[in-house]
Design a protein around this motif. Structure first.
Motif, PDB file in Angstrom:
ATOM      1  N   GLN A 130       0.864  -1.215  -0.084  1.00 41.14           N
ATOM      2  CA  GLN A 130       0.058   0.150   0.129  1.00 41.14           C
ATOM      3  C   GLN A 130       0.881   1.184   0.083  1.00 41.14           C
ATOM      4  OE1 GLN A 130      -3.941  -1.762   2.341  1.00 41.14           O
ATOM      5  NE2 GLN A 130      -2.567  -0.210   3.340  1.00 41.14           N
TER       6      GLN A 130
ATOM      7  N   ARG B  69       1.007   3.955  -3.070  1.00 34.34           N
ATOM      8  CA  ARG B  69       0.530   5.307  -2.701  1.00 34.34           C
ATOM      9  C   ARG B  69       1.667   6.612  -3.260  1.00 34.34           C
ATOM     10  NH1 ARG B  69      -0.858   3.738   2.493  1.00 34.34           N
ATOM     11  NH2 ARG B  69       1.165   4.381   3.552  1.00 34.34           N
TER      12      ARG B  69
ATOM     13  N   HIS C 103      -2.717   5.865  -5.080  1.00 32.57           N
ATOM     14  CA  HIS C 103      -3.799   5.040  -4.354  1.00 32.57           C
ATOM     15  C   HIS C 103      -3.411   4.176  -3.308  1.00 32.57           C
ATOM     16  CE1 HIS C 103      -3.115   1.039  -6.328  1.00 32.57           C
ATOM     17  NE2 HIS C 103      -2.830   1.722  -7.408  1.00 32.57           N
ATOM     18  N   PRO C 104      -4.288   3.722  -2.471  1.00 35.53           N
ATOM     19  CA  PRO C 104      -3.855   3.111  -1.256  1.00 35.53           C
ATOM     20  C   PRO C 104      -4.035   1.657  -1.486  1.00 35.53           C
ATOM     21  CG  PRO C 104      -6.021   3.880  -0.994  1.00 35.53           C
ATOM     22  CD  PRO C 104      -5.411   4.433  -2.152  1.00 35.53           C
TER      23      PRO C 104
END
Length: 456
Positions: A84, A88, A93-94
């Motif tokens: 994650q 990022r 994005h996670p």
């Protein structure tokens, strides 16, 4: 194996075609789904492609489930958090580098609670994924007698949580969820239940027990007056303890069903025979287990205990592939004595990181709680395992806080303590030092009630 008082309604597989197939035919079909999914994640995920390349295996070379089970685990929560962070930094994005679709295609994301670290977006689905998963929830509701037009009290933490994805399945069945965030408190939950007269409810076993004790005080009624026809519980071993199952069913006046997301649910039986695995087209679960300590594959046979390695089929956004869940279960392979279901069943035992090692023996907190529950009402059933150092190794004796019963004669505690110690020694392989507590002093949570008191 105990015989039930009446033969329960048989649980069927969610996909009707499996009800006509032999165990071997289902297994072969799962191998086809596995091969298809492995090719999909290899093409579409940077993380999975890198993993296969690192171990020198191409998805085309995996011809069987047996071959696949020899591979090391690809991911766990720690690796997921690292993924994650990387996504990022690289893409903003996670959802991790294991994401197999465009972020634009994501319809829902749900995280773990994050109580032991940074939350992970494990439950991330496309619209196609949700439509696929909804069938399993609709199947469970229908089995429990919940039909279109009914209302269902949904009392979990709402928002970006895994349980929130269940709401999609409830609505797809035409059932109206009365979703009251558990953090609103027991008074609000009971008030809405009393106002809306739901047919069924979903919550943790801890909350179900908590509301039994609070209903009269907060709404002037018993939980049995709510008129529920079914109660679905998740997140703890809960009704796997016979005394807890009986207490909840007696108080609410309805059947309580244990479930694990879309993977399965327990049957309508007086006795508890585990969660029935109704979704062979969703994943390998529970065919892929490893030893919690050595992490080596374990042969699947009746009664075997192991840690789940999760691999999911048919999901497009973020399917788990060789994901070390940390969840430890016991698998049953014979037909269900309660309803006749011919597929696999399992009983949740706990987390591998909750396992204690005492004098070389593996001890699960759930086993201790199950023994203590047999002594209700002499005890309340509430316990805390006191840890002065991080698990798993515990220098004996294990300290165990136990609440004695509300009406128990304290002059009899010595004799009760001896009985409990003998039972724990025989059934859970531990002889603890018992610290007696007044009833009501070990606080019961409305979500998952903790079993540990950590003093480190």
């Amino acid at each position: 194996m105990p015989i039930t008082k009446s033969f329960a309604k048989e649980v069927k597989y969610t996909n009707p075609m499996f009800n006509q197939m032999s165990e071997e035919e289902i297994f072969q079909y799962q191998e086809q789904l596995l091969q298809k999914q492995l090719r999909y994640v290899y093409r579409n995920s940077e993380f999975y492609r890198k993993k296969f390349n690192e171990i020198g295996v191409h998805p085309e070379e995996i011809k069987s489930i047996h071959d696949f089970r020899q591979l090391p685990a690809f991911m766990d929560k720690t690796i997921e958090r690292e993924n994650q962070k990387e996504s990022r930094e690289k893409w903003g994005h996670p959802f991790g580098t294991h994401l197999c679709c465009s972020p634009d295609e994501i319809e829902f994301t749900g995280t773990t609670s994050g109580t032991s670290g940074e939350p992970t977006f494990t439950y991330t689905f496309t619209k196609e994924d949700l439509n696929f998963l909804n069938r399993y929830i609709a199947h469970m509701l229908e089995y429990g007698g919940v039909f279109p037009g009914d209302r269902l009290l949904f009392s979990h933490a709402l928002g970006i949580y895994a349980t929130s994805s269940i709401l999609w399945g409830i609505r797809s069945q035409g059932v109206l969820p009365i979703d009251v965030d558990v953090r609103a408190g027991s008074a609000m939950i009971l008030r809405y239940a009393d106002m809306t007269k739901p047919t069924a409810a979903m919550m943790t076993p801890s909350l179900a027990e908590h509301l039994i004790d609070k209903a009269s005080e907060l709404i002037g009624k018993r939980v049995g007056d709510l008129g529920l026809k079914a109660l679905f519980t998740v997140g703890e071993m809960g009704i796997g303890i016979p005394e807890v199952k009986k207490k909840i069913e007696t108080a609410y006046g309805c059947r309580v069903y244990d479930y694990l997301g879309e993977f399965g649910f327990s049957c309508d039986s007086d006795e508890y025979y585990g969660i029935h695995c109704v979704a062979p087209d969703l994943g390998l679960f529970p065919l892929d287990l490893v030893d919690p300590e050595t992490k080596l594959p374990i042969e699947i046979r009746d009664g075997v205990i192991g840690e789940i390695i999760a691999t999911e089929f048919n999901l497009k956004a973020s399917p788990r592939i060789r994901f070390a869940t940390g969840d430890v279960i016991q698998v049953f392979t014979h037909d269900c004595p309660g309803c006749g279901f011919k597929g696999k069943r399992f009983r949740f035992l706990g987390r591998s990181d909750d396992m204690l090692i005492i004098k070389g023996a593996n001890v699960y907190p759930s086993a201790i709680k199950k023994v203590i529950a047999k002594f209700v009402p002499d005890v309340t059933g509430e316990i805390r395992i006191v840890l002065d150092n991080p698990p798993p190794r515990v220098v004996p004796p294990l300290e165990l806080k136990v609440e004695y019963g509300y009406h128990f004669d304290q002059r009899q505690l010595l004799g009760l303590e001896e009985k409990i110690k003998n039972a724990l020694h025989t059934e859970a392989r531990v002889t603890p030092q018992i610290i007696w507590c007044e009833p009501g002093t070990l606080e019961k949570a409305m979500t998952k009630t903790p079993l540990f008191e950590k003093n480190y």
